[in-house]
Motif scaffolding. Structure first.
Motif, short mmCIF file in Angstrom:
data_model
loop_
_atom_site.label_atom_id
_atom_site.label_comp_id
_atom_site.label_asym_id
_atom_site.label_seq_id
_atom_site.Cartn_x
_atom_site.Cartn_y
_atom_site.Cartn_z
N ARG A 92 0.98 -1.09 -0.07
CA ARG A 92 0.07 0.06 0.02
C ARG A 92 0.87 1.22 0.08
O ARG A 92 0.93 2.15 0.86
CB ARG A 92 -0.95 0.03 0.93
CG ARG A 92 -1.86 -0.94 1.15
CD ARG A 92 -2.72 -0.94 0.06
NE ARG A 92 -3.82 0.33 -0.13
CZ ARG A 92 -4.73 0.70 0.40
NH1 ARG A 92 -5.44 0.12 1.29
NH2 ARG A 92 -5.42 1.95 -0.11
N PRO A 93 1.42 1.34 -1.10
CA PRO A 93 2.42 2.68 -1.22
C PRO A 93 1.63 4.17 -1.11
O PRO A 93 2.15 5.05 -0.88
CB PRO A 93 3.33 2.66 -2.59
CG PRO A 93 2.17 1.86 -3.37
CD PRO A 93 1.51 0.60 -2.48
N ASP A 94 0.09 3.91 -1.40
CA ASP A 94 -0.66 5.10 -1.36
C ASP A 94 -1.12 5.56 -0.01
O ASP A 94 -1.84 6.37 0.18
CB ASP A 94 -1.74 4.60 -2.18
CG ASP A 94 -2.77 3.41 -1.80
OD1 ASP A 94 -1.96 2.47 -1.48
OD2 ASP A 94 -3.82 3.24 -2.06
N ILE A 95 -0.68 4.95 1.05
CA ILE A 95 -1.03 5.11 2.38
C ILE A 95 0.27 5.59 2.98
O ILE A 95 1.30 4.98 3.02
CB ILE A 95 -1.49 3.91 3.13
CG1 ILE A 95 -3.06 3.68 2.51
CG2 ILE A 95 -1.80 4.21 4.54
CD1 ILE A 95 -3.61 2.33 3.05
N ASN A 96 0.19 6.45 4.09
CA ASN A 96 1.25 6.92 5.07
C ASN A 96 1.12 5.90 6.42
O ASN A 96 0.10 6.12 7.08
CB ASN A 96 1.37 8.20 5.32
CG ASN A 96 2.66 8.50 6.07
OD1 ASN A 96 3.79 8.48 5.67
ND2 ASN A 96 2.55 8.92 7.31
N PHE A 97 2.03 5.23 6.48
CA PHE A 97 2.22 4.23 8.03
C PHE A 97 2.81 5.09 9.01
O PHE A 97 4.28 5.31 8.75
CB PHE A 97 2.48 3.08 7.70
CG PHE A 97 1.89 2.16 6.53
CD1 PHE A 97 0.56 1.26 7.19
CD2 PHE A 97 1.94 2.18 5.22
CE1 PHE A 97 0.06 0.43 6.58
CE2 PHE A 97 1.07 1.44 4.62
CZ PHE A 97 0.25 0.63 5.09
N LEU A 98 2.31 5.52 10.13
CA LEU A 98 3.12 6.16 11.11
C LEU A 98 3.13 5.17 12.44
O LEU A 98 2.51 4.48 12.88
CB LEU A 98 1.84 7.19 11.69
CG LEU A 98 2.50 7.76 12.99
CD1 LEU A 98 4.01 8.76 12.86
CD2 LEU A 98 1.36 8.89 13.51
N ILE A 99 4.65 4.85 12.52
CA ILE A 99 5.09 4.05 13.58
C ILE A 99 5.80 4.78 14.45
O ILE A 99 6.78 5.44 14.39
CB ILE A 99 5.89 3.07 12.85
CG1 ILE A 99 5.25 2.13 11.65
CG2 ILE A 99 6.70 2.05 13.75
CD1 ILE A 99 6.18 1.05 11.23
N CYS A 100 5.07 4.89 15.82
CA CYS A 100 5.71 5.59 16.74
C CYS A 100 6.26 4.57 17.90
O CYS A 100 5.44 3.33 18.13
CB CYS A 100 4.52 6.23 17.44
SG CYS A 100 5.38 7.48 18.86
#
Length: 245
Positions: A92-100
């Motif tokens: 899913r390169p069209d989604i931004n994944f936020l990893i904290c």
């Protein structure tokens, strides 16, 4: 942008002063769930690639997915599942994944083989609740390879001087919040205000996303219902912006 949650696994171990009154532990206790047991999601492990009856992704393009906000992405118990999650993220390169994470020291041991300078659709963030943990985690965050890097000052337990870490221009955003629910430690608006000024001076984006349950402003403590913490933080942010004009 749609901002959604994706928790491929659940549960965590307290490892830091910010964990003392962890909201996940608090909410799990209401449902008699043992948060210290790490479990893989039975229904949402592959959430980003789930499709509806028409064959369309259920998570729309240009969404932001906050990953493992009821756990930690770099938790050791999750090592057996993480490679599969990286493969889902790549689809899913069209989604931004936020990893904290609070475990940024494990970063280089947990990234995929083709990570190189980082995936374009992944933001890596660290949690910094006080100056002590900031001094430990921020040098690691600045050193790692990632296309986008953020800071979560959450729960904010004191004023944190982030200026030494902002000068290199590697940080995109600082997001601040207080602590929620029972026994929440206070969040002082003066700390928030100073971090906002530091961000503005260093040209770093700022977000005050929650006041916390005990919010101090002008020397007075306000008891804020959890459902109102976000809206009250937005009001306080507008006040900051007006003050800085």
């Amino acid at each position: 942008m749609n901002k959604l949650l994706w928790n491929p696994w659940h549960g965590c171990h307290k490892c830091s002063p910010g964990c003392l009154n962890c909201y996940v532990y608090y909410l799990d206790s209401k449902r008699q769930i043992d948060t210290s047991k790490i479990t893989k999601s039975k229904t949402n492990f592959n959430l980003p690639i789930k499709k509806d009856k028409k064959g369309n992704y259920k998570i729309p393009s240009k969404s932001e997915l906050a990953v493992c906000f009821t756990s930690d992405f770099f938790l050791e118990e999750a090592d057996i599942w993480r490679e599969e999650v990286w493969e889902i993220i790549k689809q899913r390169p069209d989604i931004n994944f936020l990893i904290c994470t609070k475990r940024i020291e494990r970063f280089n041991d947990c990234i995929p083989k083709d990570w190189e300078e980082g995936y374009d659709n992944v933001t890596i963030a660290v949690t910094c609740e006080n100056q002590e943990k900031t001094k430990i985690r921020m040098p690691i965050l600045l050193e790692i390879k990632a296309k986008k890097k953020n800071i979560f000052a959450s729960p904010l337990l004191e004023y944190i001087d982030f200026k030494p870490y902002l000068k290199e221009g590697k940080i995109n955003l600082i997001s601040v919040s207080g602590e929620s629910y029972e026994n929440a430690r206070p969040c002082n608006f003066e700390w928030v205000k100073q971090i906002y000024k530091d961000c503005k001076n260093c040209k770093v984006d700022f977000d005050f996303h929650q006041t916390g349950s005990n919010f101090i402003k002008n020397g007075k403590t306000y008891k804020i219902k959890h459902k109102d913490e976000y809206s009250q933080a937005k009001k306080a942010t507008r006040y900051l912006m007006d003050e800085m004009i």
